[in-house]
Write an enzyme that holds these catalytic residues in place. Structure first.
Site, short mmCIF file in Angstrom:
data_model
loop_
_atom_site.label_atom_id
_atom_site.label_comp_id
_atom_site.label_asym_id
_atom_site.label_seq_id
_atom_site.Cartn_x
_atom_site.Cartn_y
_atom_site.Cartn_z
N CYS A 12 -3.23 -1.00 6.73
CA CYS A 12 -2.52 0.26 6.90
C CYS A 12 -2.98 0.91 8.23
O CYS A 12 -2.16 1.52 8.73
CB CYS A 12 -3.29 1.19 5.75
SG CYS A 12 -2.13 0.55 4.32
N CYS B 248 0.76 -1.27 -0.11
CA CYS B 248 0.07 0.03 0.05
C CYS B 248 0.74 1.35 0.00
O CYS B 248 1.86 1.34 0.40
CB CYS B 248 -0.86 0.12 0.99
SG CYS B 248 -2.28 -1.33 1.18
N CYS C 291 -6.98 1.15 4.07
CA CYS C 291 -7.20 -0.25 4.56
C CYS C 291 -6.93 -0.74 5.83
O CYS C 291 -6.41 -0.05 6.61
CB CYS C 291 -6.74 -1.01 3.51
SG CYS C 291 -5.11 -1.58 3.85
N GLU D 240 0.44 3.90 1.71
CA GLU D 240 0.66 4.54 3.06
C GLU D 240 2.12 3.79 3.55
O GLU D 240 2.94 4.29 4.17
CB GLU D 240 -0.48 4.11 4.24
CG GLU D 240 -1.77 5.07 3.70
CD GLU D 240 -2.62 4.12 2.81
OE1 GLU D 240 -3.85 4.37 3.06
OE2 GLU D 240 -2.29 3.33 2.12
#
Length: 142
Positions: free
Chosen positions: A104, A60, A101, A62
């Protein structure tokens, strides 16, 4: 119900950093999410997600921004944001803020329980503490 706060000018600058990194690096089926993190020293780090053919190994945006920040010696985080870039087949012109998500949320909270996250909520873009998004967080100790 989340305990949310309105955005400040520097939060809009953080969103812009996430938009800029994905607009510059968007690749259909490779990179469509950009994220930015502001550290407690005020530095901003932005990155894109890394898509994989096997979804489980996708990283991801992040996490990429977090790693970029840590690699530059910044370990204390203030605020995260992620944005999605429209695909060519979508009738959408601009990026939009997306919530983190579950993985994260765990990752961000592992690196700072006081960290804030910018996200859409009840038709507005707001920010809240990451722990608001992760009640009863996993702990290895009891």
């Amino acid at each position: 119900m989340l305990n949310v706060k309105p955005l400040e000018e520097r939060d809009y600058e953080l969103i812009k950093a996430a938009e800029e990194v994905i607009e510059k690096n968007y690749r259909y089926e490779r990179h469509h999410i950009g994220a930015a993190v502001r550290t407690k020293t005020g530095k901003v780090f932005a990155a894109v997600h890394v898509e994989a053919n096997i979804g489980r190994i996708t990283v991801c945006a992040e996490a990429m921004a977090l790693g970029k920040s840590i690699s530059e010696g910044e370990h204390n985080f203030e605020t995260f944001v992620a944005v999605a870039h429209p695909h060519p087949h979508e009738n959408i012109e601009n990026c939009w803020v997306v919530p983190p998500c579950g993985m994260c949320r765990e990752l961000i909270s592992d690196y700072g329980k006081e960290t804030e996250v910018i996200l859409p909520y009840n038709g507005e873009i707001v920010k809240c503490n990451v722990m608001e998004l992760l009640p009863e967080k996993y702990r290895s100790e009891f």
